[in-house]
Design an enzyme around this catalytic site. Structure first.
Site, PDB file in Angstrom:
ATOM      1  N   ALA A  26      17.539  14.851  44.481  1.00 44.77           N
ATOM      2  CA  ALA A  26      17.931  16.133  43.889  1.00 44.77           C
ATOM      3  C   ALA A  26      16.761  16.918  43.298  1.00 44.77           C
ATOM      4  O   ALA A  26      16.957  17.777  42.449  1.00 44.77           O
ATOM      5  CB  ALA A  26      18.989  15.893  42.807  1.00 44.77           C
TER       6      ALA A  26
ATOM      7  N   VAL B  39      15.923   4.862  47.194  1.00 44.85           N
ATOM      8  CA  VAL B  39      17.232   4.341  47.606  1.00 44.85           C
ATOM      9  C   VAL B  39      17.118   3.291  48.702  1.00 44.85           C
ATOM     10  O   VAL B  39      18.043   2.494  48.897  1.00 44.85           O
ATOM     11  CB  VAL B  39      18.180   5.471  48.076  1.00 44.85           C
ATOM     12  CG1 VAL B  39      18.468   6.433  46.941  1.00 44.85           C
ATOM     13  CG2 VAL B  39      17.628   6.198  49.299  1.00 44.85           C
TER      14      VAL B  39
ATOM     15  N   ASN C 273      22.846  11.640  48.514  1.00 39.48           N
ATOM     16  CA  ASN C 273      22.283  12.817  49.154  1.00 39.48           C
ATOM     17  C   ASN C 273      20.862  12.609  49.665  1.00 39.48           C
ATOM     18  O   ASN C 273      20.406  13.339  50.541  1.00 39.48           O
ATOM     19  CB  ASN C 273      22.296  13.989  48.160  1.00 39.48           C
ATOM     20  CG  ASN C 273      21.545  15.197  48.681  1.00 39.48           C
ATOM     21  OD1 ASN C 273      22.027  15.907  49.555  1.00 39.48           O
ATOM     22  ND2 ASN C 273      20.340  15.424  48.153  1.00 39.48           N
TER      23      ASN C 273
ATOM     24  N   SER D  71      25.839  15.008  57.950  1.00 37.79           N
ATOM     25  CA  SER D  71      25.386  16.202  58.668  1.00 37.79           C
ATOM     26  C   SER D  71      26.241  16.387  59.906  1.00 37.79           C
ATOM     27  O   SER D  71      26.769  15.412  60.458  1.00 37.79           O
ATOM     28  CB  SER D  71      23.926  16.025  59.093  1.00 37.79           C
ATOM     29  OG  SER D  71      23.535  17.024  60.028  1.00 37.79           O
TER      30      SER D  71
ATOM     31  N   TYR E 147      18.175  10.414  63.694  1.00 37.65           N
ATOM     32  CA  TYR E 147      18.941  11.140  62.672  1.00 37.65           C
ATOM     33  C   TYR E 147      20.441  11.045  62.943  1.00 37.65           C
ATOM     34  O   TYR E 147      21.237  10.734  62.043  1.00 37.65           O
ATOM     35  CB  TYR E 147      18.489  12.598  62.657  1.00 37.65           C
ATOM     36  CG  TYR E 147      19.120  13.443  61.569  1.00 37.65           C
ATOM     37  CD1 TYR E 147      18.702  13.327  60.248  1.00 37.65           C
ATOM     38  CD2 TYR E 147      20.131  14.360  61.874  1.00 37.65           C
ATOM     39  CE1 TYR E 147      19.266  14.106  59.255  1.00 37.65           C
ATOM     40  CE2 TYR E 147      20.693  15.139  60.887  1.00 37.65           C
ATOM     41  CZ  TYR E 147      20.266  15.014  59.574  1.00 37.65           C
ATOM     42  OH  TYR E 147      20.839  15.789  58.586  1.00 37.65           O
TER      43      TYR E 147
END
Length: 274
Positions: free
Chosen positions: A18, A84, A110, A166, A179
């Site tokens: 973030a 993460v 995120n 996404s 991805y």
């Protein structure tokens, strides 16, 4: 009389990834704060030397700047550098959150890997780039979901986990295998976990943004993006980061409490019907 979302006041939200000025993560954190949440925000500890020019000009300080914005909204903020993709770092993060706030209510996964050599055909993509994308996007979300999921179960008061995916995980386009695989895997993680933790009142959902106005669009010129948007997005514009944030707020709210196991496209109509 206005219609308001409820069940958010005083709740503790964790938002990973973030720290960027033009980003979905920052907007998610701010929208949750506006809704009444105290927010833990994580970043990777980017070097200021690597900041985009607009961040440098603004004197941007990554998650510290976002924390200031959250506090300006009257909510508590805890900015923490965390990776993460490192299970032990995630465990330490969870311990710090509980130590500081005593609990956790909403977890928004995120954090995402930056584009770095992974947008190539399968026969050409660098295995190191592949592993990096999977490690951050998929494994990172798994570690966060496992560690914080245990906290939510122990608390016994429900909660929500939201994975930021996404439309790429639905389109599965050529030269995006790493991805797309990471995001499609995230959909499987979302669905399976939703079925497992529903008995504890915990909801698990994924949001699939389309083309959103963030620093990730800096790899092409505005004219190139305009052509892509006009071709593929029925609403003929890029999304605003806050439009993803508002969807997160809804899914965390009391009004969204009967929604779980879903993958919502928020994309201006780009991926219709799925």
């Amino acid at each position: 009389m206005s219609y308001e979302l409820t069940g958010l006041e005083g709740k503790i939200a964790v938002v990973t990834g973030a720290g960027r000025m033009r980003s979905i993560g920052r907007s998610i954190a701010l929208e949750l704060a506006k809704a009444g949440c105290d927010v833990v925000i994580t970043g990777s500890g980017r070097s200021p030397d690597a900041f985009p020019d607009d961040e440098k000009k603004a004197g941007w300080r990554d998650i510290e700047s976002v924390a200031e914005e959250i506090r300006a909204l009257g909510r508590r903020a805890l900015p923490l550098i965390s990776n993460v993709a490192d299970l032990e770092a995630v465990k330490l993060l969870a311990d710090k959150v509980v130590q500081e706030f005593g609990r956790v209510d909403f977890v928004i996964n995120n954090a995402g890997a930056a584009r770095a050599g992974d947008r190539a055909p399968v026969v050409d993509v660098d295995p190191v780039a592949w592993r990096n994308v999977i490690d951050v996007n998929l494994n990172g979300s798994f570690y966060m979901s496992q560690v914080f999921g245990r906290k939510l179960i122990e608390q016994g008061e429900g909660g929500a986990i939201i994975n930021i995916s996404s439309v790429g995980g639905k389109l599965m386009a050529p030269s995006t295998a790493a991805y797309a695989a990471s995001k499609a895997g995230l959909h499987a993680l979302t669905a399976a976990m939703a079925g497992e933790v529903g008995q504890y009142g915990i909801r698990v959902n994924a949001i699939c943004p389309g083309i959103v106005s963030t620093s990730r669009l800096d790899d092409l010129s505005p004219a190139q993006w305009e052509a892509i948007i006009n071709t593929y997005v029925p609403l003929k514009r890029a999304g605003a980061p806050a439009e993803i944030g508002s969807m997160v707020v809804y899914l965390c709210s009391k009004q969204g409490e009967w929604i779980s196991g879903q993958f919502y496209s928020v994309d201006g109509g780009q991926v219709a019907g799925r």
